[in-house]
Design a protein around this motif. Structure first.
Motif, mmCIF file in Angstrom:
data_model
loop_
_atom_site.group_PDB
_atom_site.id
_atom_site.type_symbol
_atom_site.label_atom_id
_atom_site.label_comp_id
_atom_site.label_asym_id
_atom_site.label_seq_id
_atom_site.Cartn_x
_atom_site.Cartn_y
_atom_site.Cartn_z
ATOM 1 N N ARG A 156 -8.792 0.454 -2.139
ATOM 2 C CA ARG A 156 -8.390 -0.637 -1.850
ATOM 3 C C ARG A 156 -7.338 0.270 -2.817
ATOM 4 O O ARG A 156 -5.763 -0.322 -4.050
ATOM 5 C CB ARG A 156 -8.991 -1.670 -3.561
ATOM 6 N N ILE A 157 -6.453 1.716 -2.592
ATOM 7 C CA ILE A 157 -5.170 1.645 -3.514
ATOM 8 C C ILE A 157 -4.512 1.651 -2.035
ATOM 9 O O ILE A 157 -4.328 1.814 -1.081
ATOM 10 C CB ILE A 157 -5.395 3.287 -3.607
ATOM 11 N N TRP A 158 -2.874 1.217 -1.535
ATOM 12 C CA TRP A 158 -2.081 1.236 -0.951
ATOM 13 C C TRP A 158 -1.305 2.683 -0.602
ATOM 14 O O TRP A 158 -0.901 3.656 -2.115
ATOM 15 C CB TRP A 158 -1.258 0.513 -1.723
ATOM 16 N N ARG A 159 -0.985 2.945 0.253
ATOM 17 C CA ARG A 159 -0.441 4.258 0.133
ATOM 18 C C ARG A 159 0.627 3.809 1.026
ATOM 19 O O ARG A 159 1.100 3.544 2.148
ATOM 20 C CB ARG A 159 -1.656 5.888 1.089
ATOM 21 N N PHE A 160 1.937 4.965 1.033
ATOM 22 C CA PHE A 160 2.933 4.562 2.082
ATOM 23 C C PHE A 160 3.082 5.724 2.750
ATOM 24 O O PHE A 160 3.138 6.934 2.024
ATOM 25 C CB PHE A 160 4.134 4.244 0.939
ATOM 26 N N SER A 161 4.007 5.620 3.819
ATOM 27 C CA SER A 161 4.038 7.094 4.551
ATOM 28 C C SER A 161 5.553 6.106 5.638
ATOM 29 O O SER A 161 6.156 5.317 5.494
ATOM 30 C CB SER A 161 3.180 7.237 5.464
ATOM 31 N N ALA A 162 6.504 7.719 4.973
ATOM 32 C CA ALA A 162 8.202 7.524 6.390
ATOM 33 C C ALA A 162 7.979 6.913 7.366
ATOM 34 O O ALA A 162 6.718 7.346 8.430
ATOM 35 C CB ALA A 162 8.159 8.400 6.004
#
Length: 161
Positions: free
Chosen positions: A91-97
């Motif tokens: 339940r952790i959001w991770r962000f990627s370009a």
């Protein structure tokens, strides 16, 4: 604990000018924090959580970052198609370009042992057939398993009482 990227060719040093140019290309207002956040995502080897982005920014020349402002900028990048958000079973959001070479929908791999998330841009996932009058805006597929590094580590001993 850092892992080697599954796709080291995707990682590149990005200048402020390059990051700003990509932001400018979508016709939106450029801010110092937007450039710094986008540059951090572009330089990352794998998708980063909000605290990981904050830690990298604060370790750089940017200094202290307000976590709400950081979250708003991450969301802004997602809404403007410059980044994507990955949600895993932790339940952790991770962000990627979003990069040109990974601009299409692609699955992600989440290591249940170390928690790292990796893009799998070479893997194609067929788009499911949707009922009439339904339209897809985004598709997310996360493969949970154990990465190569964790698979080579001896199992943790658990104490039994």
């Amino acid at each position: 604990m850092a892992h080697l990227s599954l796709h080291p060719t995707l990682t590149a040093e990005v200048s402020d000018a390059e990051a700003a140019q990509r932001l400018r290309a979508i016709g939106q207002r450029i801010t110092r924090l937007r450039v710094a956040v986008f540059k951090t995502l572009l330089a990352a080897e794998q998708p980063l959580s909000h605290p990981e982005v904050q830690q990298r920014l604060e370790a750089s020349e940017t200094g202290a970052i307000d976590r709400v402002s950081l979250y708003r900028n991450l969301e802004w990048l997602v809404q403007n198609g410059l980044a994507h958000r990955v949600t895993t079973d932790d339940r952790i959001w991770r962000f990627s370009a979003r990069r040109e070479e990974t601009a299409t929908q692609h699955p992600h791999f989440h290591c249940v042992s170390c928690g790292q998330v990796f893009c799998l841009p070479e893997s194609s996932v067929p788009v499911p057939r949707l009922p009439v009058d339904y339209s897809m805006t985004e598709m997310e597929l996360v493969v949970n398993g154990v990465c190569a590094r964790c698979g080579k580590e001896p199992p943790q001993k658990t104490s039994r009482h």
